[in-house]
Each structure stands twice: as C-alpha cells, then as structure tokens.
Design a protein around this motif. Sequence first.
Motif, PDB file in Angstrom:
ATOM      1  N   ALA A 131       0.752  -1.073  -0.164  1.00  0.00           N
ATOM      2  CA  ALA A 131      -0.201  -0.109  -0.045  1.00  0.00           C
ATOM      3  C   ALA A 131       0.832   1.125   0.034  1.00  0.00           C
ATOM      4  N   SER A 132       2.097   1.265   0.252  1.00  0.00           N
ATOM      5  CA  SER A 132       2.986   2.257   0.652  1.00  0.00           C
ATOM      6  C   SER A 132       3.345   2.947  -0.754  1.00  0.00           C
ATOM      7  N   LYS A 133       3.238   2.190  -1.783  1.00  0.00           N
ATOM      8  CA  LYS A 133       3.667   2.672  -3.253  1.00  0.00           C
ATOM      9  C   LYS A 133       3.206   4.142  -3.379  1.00  0.00           C
ATOM     10  N   SER A 134       1.811   4.031  -3.244  1.00  0.00           N
ATOM     11  CA  SER A 134       0.918   5.567  -3.717  1.00  0.00           C
ATOM     12  C   SER A 134       0.748   6.480  -2.530  1.00  0.00           C
ATOM     13  N   SER A 191      -7.172  -2.288   8.847  1.00  0.00           N
ATOM     14  CA  SER A 191      -6.170  -2.129   7.748  1.00  0.00           C
ATOM     15  C   SER A 191      -6.972  -1.585   6.466  1.00  0.00           C
ATOM     16  N   GLY A 192      -8.096  -2.527   6.185  1.00  0.00           N
ATOM     17  CA  GLY A 192      -8.940  -2.028   5.002  1.00  0.00           C
ATOM     18  C   GLY A 192      -9.501  -0.724   5.125  1.00  0.00           C
ATOM     19  N   LEU A 193     -10.115  -0.341   6.260  1.00  0.00           N
ATOM     20  CA  LEU A 193     -10.542   1.078   6.506  1.00  0.00           C
ATOM     21  C   LEU A 193      -9.558   2.232   6.415  1.00  0.00           C
ATOM     22  N   PHE A 194      -8.434   1.806   6.950  1.00  0.00           N
ATOM     23  CA  PHE A 194      -7.435   2.771   6.699  1.00  0.00           C
ATOM     24  C   PHE A 194      -6.989   3.183   5.555  1.00  0.00           C
ATOM     25  N   VAL A 195      -6.864   2.106   4.690  1.00  0.00           N
ATOM     26  CA  VAL A 195      -6.338   2.131   3.264  1.00  0.00           C
ATOM     27  C   VAL A 195      -7.569   2.855   2.325  1.00  0.00           C
ATOM     28  N   GLY A 196      -8.875   2.579   2.629  1.00  0.00           N
ATOM     29  CA  GLY A 196      -9.637   3.202   1.882  1.00  0.00           C
ATOM     30  C   GLY A 196      -9.879   4.539   2.320  1.00  0.00           C
ATOM     31  N   ALA A 205     -17.504  -0.534  -3.121  1.00  0.00           N
ATOM     32  CA  ALA A 205     -17.870  -1.949  -2.978  1.00  0.00           C
ATOM     33  C   ALA A 205     -16.891  -2.644  -1.886  1.00  0.00           C
ATOM     34  N   PHE A 206     -15.451  -2.233  -1.756  1.00  0.00           N
ATOM     35  CA  PHE A 206     -14.462  -2.641  -0.715  1.00  0.00           C
ATOM     36  C   PHE A 206     -14.888  -2.066   0.597  1.00  0.00           C
ATOM     37  N   MET A 207     -15.276  -0.947   0.651  1.00  0.00           N
ATOM     38  CA  MET A 207     -15.679  -0.288   1.990  1.00  0.00           C
ATOM     39  C   MET A 207     -17.018  -0.874   2.460  1.00  0.00           C
ATOM     40  N   LEU A 208     -17.953  -1.330   1.745  1.00  0.00           N
ATOM     41  CA  LEU A 208     -19.164  -1.893   2.199  1.00  0.00           C
ATOM     42  C   LEU A 208     -18.652  -3.518   3.034  1.00  0.00           C
ATOM     43  N   VAL A 209     -17.823  -3.929   2.226  1.00  0.00           N
ATOM     44  CA  VAL A 209     -17.161  -5.114   2.832  1.00  0.00           C
ATOM     45  C   VAL A 209     -16.769  -5.010   4.386  1.00  0.00           C
ATOM     46  N   PHE A 210     -15.970  -3.980   4.176  1.00  0.00           N
ATOM     47  CA  PHE A 210     -15.098  -3.593   5.586  1.00  0.00           C
ATOM     48  C   PHE A 210     -16.170  -3.102   6.448  1.00  0.00           C
ATOM     49  N   CYS A 211     -17.097  -2.281   6.260  1.00  0.00           N
ATOM     50  CA  CYS A 211     -17.789  -1.915   7.074  1.00  0.00           C
ATOM     51  C   CYS A 211     -18.867  -2.787   7.754  1.00  0.00           C
ATOM     52  N   ALA A 212     -19.398  -3.746   6.722  1.00  0.00           N
ATOM     53  CA  ALA A 212     -20.532  -4.887   7.124  1.00  0.00           C
ATOM     54  C   ALA A 212     -19.603  -5.760   8.245  1.00  0.00           C
ATOM     55  N   ALA A 213     -18.183  -6.041   8.123  1.00  0.00           N
ATOM     56  CA  ALA A 213     -17.650  -6.734   9.032  1.00  0.00           C
ATOM     57  C   ALA A 213     -17.612  -5.974  10.359  1.00  0.00           C
ATOM     58  N   TYR A 214     -17.160  -4.582  10.272  1.00  0.00           N
ATOM     59  CA  TYR A 214     -17.077  -3.844  11.403  1.00  0.00           C
ATOM     60  C   TYR A 214     -18.514  -3.795  12.452  1.00  0.00           C
ATOM     61  N   MET A 215     -19.666  -3.780  11.347  1.00  0.00           N
ATOM     62  CA  MET A 215     -20.913  -3.880  12.403  1.00  0.00           C
ATOM     63  C   MET A 215     -21.132  -5.222  12.784  1.00  0.00           C
ATOM     64  N   ILE A 255      -5.149  -5.139  -5.294  1.00  0.00           N
ATOM     65  CA  ILE A 255      -4.554  -6.156  -4.570  1.00  0.00           C
ATOM     66  C   ILE A 255      -4.844  -6.288  -3.090  1.00  0.00           C
ATOM     67  N   VAL A 256      -4.285  -5.089  -2.531  1.00  0.00           N
ATOM     68  CA  VAL A 256      -4.506  -5.004  -1.237  1.00  0.00           C
ATOM     69  C   VAL A 256      -5.688  -5.022  -0.519  1.00  0.00           C
ATOM     70  N   LEU A 257      -6.583  -4.276  -1.071  1.00  0.00           N
ATOM     71  CA  LEU A 257      -8.128  -4.414  -0.820  1.00  0.00           C
ATOM     72  C   LEU A 257      -8.728  -5.737  -0.857  1.00  0.00           C
ATOM     73  N   THR A 258      -8.591  -6.381  -1.955  1.00  0.00           N
ATOM     74  CA  THR A 258      -8.892  -7.731  -2.431  1.00  0.00           C
ATOM     75  C   THR A 258      -8.578  -8.561  -1.432  1.00  0.00           C
ATOM     76  N   VAL A 259      -7.275  -8.825  -1.076  1.00  0.00           N
ATOM     77  CA  VAL A 259      -6.807  -9.667  -0.134  1.00  0.00           C
ATOM     78  C   VAL A 259      -7.454  -9.642   1.152  1.00  0.00           C
ATOM     79  N   LEU A 260      -7.668  -8.267   1.873  1.00  0.00           N
ATOM     80  CA  LEU A 260      -7.992  -8.144   2.895  1.00  0.00           C
ATOM     81  C   LEU A 260      -9.636  -8.488   3.067  1.00  0.00           C
TER      82      LEU A 260
END
Length: 529
Positions: A112-115, A356-361, A389-399, A490-495
């Motif tokens: 994730a550090s690349k950008s 990790s997903g939420l911070f990257v998002g 779409a990725f944030m929906l997955v992370f937020c659903a898990a957080y709930m 790739i990072v978001l998909t793996v998470l």
Amino acid sequence: MAVNFLTSLISNILSPFVLVLLPVFAGLLIYAPFFPNSTIKIRRYAKGFGIFHLIYSLLFMLFLNPKGATFGFSERLPFDIIPQITITFGLDNLSALMCVFTSFIVFLALMASKSMVKTKQRLFYSMILLLEGFLTGIFAANDLFTFFIFFSLEIIPVYFLISMWGGTKAKKSALKYVLYAFSGVILMLISTALIYAFALDSNMATDFDSIINRTVEIPLLVQLFAVIGFTAAFMIRLPVFPFHTWAADAHTEAPAPACMVLAGVSLKAAAYGIIRINVQMFYEMFQIIAPALIVLGAIGILWGSYLALSQNDIKKTVAYSTIAQMGIVIAGIASLTEYGLGGAIFHSIAHGLIISGLFVGAEIIYIKFKTRKIELLGGISKYAPGLCAFMLVFCAAYMAIPFTIGFPGEILCFSGGFNTPLLDKSFFLTNAIQPALLVGALGLILSAAYVLRLLHKTFFGLAEYEYGKNKENSGLESTGEIKLAHHQTIVLTVLALGIVIFGLYPMGILDKISTFCAINIDTILTNIF
C-alpha cells in the motif's frame, strides 16, 4: 523417503532467532553504502523481503503440532547478559499465529505504501521492516527479559513513522505516543525486575515455561505488584479506557501503511502480553483485577463508539472506533473462559484485517478527493464504485454482520463475559460485570450507527461532491470513474477475501488456538475456581 528428507530439512532451517533478526537486518541493510539509491529498487526489495518473511513464518505454524501446548523451536543465545538474564526465543501455536499475522499485515502495508508514501522512502521502508522485526520479537520471545526488550524497542520505529510521515500535528501526536508508551515500559521494567529478583534468590529459570510451572513458588505479594505493573503497561498500549487518548491522535496523524501495522498488529501485541503473562503465569492475582478490566472494556466500547459517532473526519472516526473494538478484546480476555479467550484472539486478528482495509480506504479517498471531511463528501460512489464495494465489505464486518469476520469474535467475547466464573467471586466490581457488558452492548449499537453514518454521508448521501462544482479542489482528471491502482486493488481484495473467508469459516483460526485456550483455562479453573 523424499518427503521425510524434505520435512527434516525444512524443520532444521526454522529458527525463531532468524525469524526475528531477518526483518531487523533487512531494514538496516537499506542504509548500507552499497544498497542502490533507487526508490523503485528499495520498494521492490522491501516487498520481496515481505513475501519471503511471510512464507518463512508460515512454515513455523505448519510444522508445529496443532494440539501441542508447549513451546517449540526453542532457542537460547549462548551467553547470559548477567546470571539468570538470557535471550530466549520459542513459538507455540498462539505466537506462531501472531507471527504469521504480523508478516501478512506488514507485507500488505508495504504494498500500500507505493502510492501513499512519497518522501524519504529509504527511511520509511527501513522503519517498517524494523517494526516488523521488533513485533515478531515480542511474539517469539520466550522469557520476560526478551519480551521486555522488544516491547521497548517497538517505540522507536513507531515514533518516526508517525512524526516524519504524518499530518499537521504529527510531531505532537508522536511525542504523546512516546510519553504514554514509555510510561508503560517503566511499569513493565519494575514488574520484570521483581520477578527476576525472586528468580535469582530461588535459582529459578526465567523462560516462560519455567515461570508458568513454578508460579506457585512466587510470593503472592510479588505476583500482585508484578501483575499490576504488567497490566497497566498493556492497558496503555492496547489501549483501554482511560489510557486511550494517545491512540486516536496517533492513528489520525500516521500514514495509512503505518496505521495498518500500528492498529492492526502493534495493539494486539499488548493483548498478547496480557494473555501470555497475566493469564498464563499470574492468573491467581489476575483474577482479582479481571472484573475491573471487563468494566473498563465495556466503558471503552461505549465511549469509543460515541467519540467515533461525533467525528467529521473519516480517519478520526476509524481511529476512535479502535478504542471500542479493543474494549471487546479486553472483556474476552478477562472473562477467563475458553470461548472468551478464543474470541479475544480471533477478534484481534479480525480487527487487524478490518481496520487495515478501512485505513487504506480512507487514505485513497483523501488522495483522490483531497479531503477526509465527511461534510465535504457525499455521493462519491458515482466516482469510485470499486472503492465503495470494498468499503461496504469492511464496514459490514465492523458492524459484525453474520458471515463476516467481525461476528464470531464479538459473540465469543460477550458470551465469555456473561458466563465468566468470576461471577462466583466477591472481588471488586464483580457484581458490575453483567450490567457493564449490557452497557457495552449498547456501544455495539452505536458502532452500527457510526459505520452507517460514514457510509451514507460519504458514498450514498446527497451529491455534495460534484466535479463541476468542486473542479478546482476535486483532484479528478475527468468526470469519469476513478480507477484504483493495481496495488491498491490487490491490497483491498486480499483483505476483503480474508474477511469473508474467515467469516464463513472461523474455525480456520479457532482450530489453531483451541488447544492453547482449553489447556490454559482448564488450569485456571482447576487451581482457583
């Protein structure tokens, strides 16, 4: 025959000392005079090493007996600092799992550090790798002195990661982190010195197995003072209410890759310390303060959720939510039940993936839209449907939606708290355990509120963020869809895959720690309940 030879060969090259030393050496090597002064080569070197270290750590977990309860791959350096003070490493199923998890999150942070990190990249990648080595040292330590050394060293790279690549208040937040963390280190030093003073007088070995087996020989007063010091140090670093104020500032100011390691792994090292030292070694004294920890954890759930709900900054919302989630972990650990302890370990890993997903998002939103203010966004899903779409997955898990990774850990932690054997004791705040957990459950309702608020106002609200209206400040090159970079995808998909897979099959993690939890809780129930 060939399989046996290969198995023997691999097991012979597995060394916990090498596992810890490699990231430290790799981080220092970046500053060697002969190392190429090329950003691309430095980044590729760091990611290449990250893959290697992840594979190497996986081998330890594969070659450990999943039903074993003792430390394997034990190593002791062939010299003593002073009598009774040694550097010892070893791994059991819990520590091996945490080493793999550390390597996994660090590798994703490097990608994730690349950008997200554009300046002083040589120093940045060096600090990340050093942090990986120190965190691995915490999990691989097999005696109190080694644990203390790496728990202290962790402060150094975290300070630089916050202060040098953070936001406008980075230096202040980094200094605040150091003051809090160093206070905990001082308390841990006092507690460690007490145990070693007794060990010197009684000729007792100081590796973890020896202390666990001979805890009954340590005077109760020494145990009590040691437990108070260790617990305070871990509460500060976790963080547990009311020692939490450094966490939100540090996570808000630090760059997203550093936040992935700090919130995803570093906080869990403190939870690991409570389990390894307080629960395993000094459970007789720990039970006295366990009810208070459950109450503080429940307060932290409610308070952290309330603070997250009142923020107007995406990253601050995520940062404050961490305080609430760590309240769930401490309640599970302090329940002194098998499923509470297993739930706390599971939720530590689950939170690491989600946060990790939420911070990257959040960082991608800032890069693309030049703001993290919720009130300035709204309806951005039309520009970034993939990120949405990725944030929906992370937020659903957080709930803690069922079939996501956030659900099993929360259920197990709360079940352990409500059914804790501490209810049969008459310690301070014992009667407040169940009412406090009910209050903590309200905090989980608030967590749904701040997560849904974040999603609604950022992605699905009124279209406050219009390209034509905000053209000068938008950061968009056209009115078309924003494409995520390949490494971000790739990072978001793996998470996201980790969140879904272990949400559907939590036993993939729980099976690795079931024997550890069962044996330790059975020991506690047999001896003190």
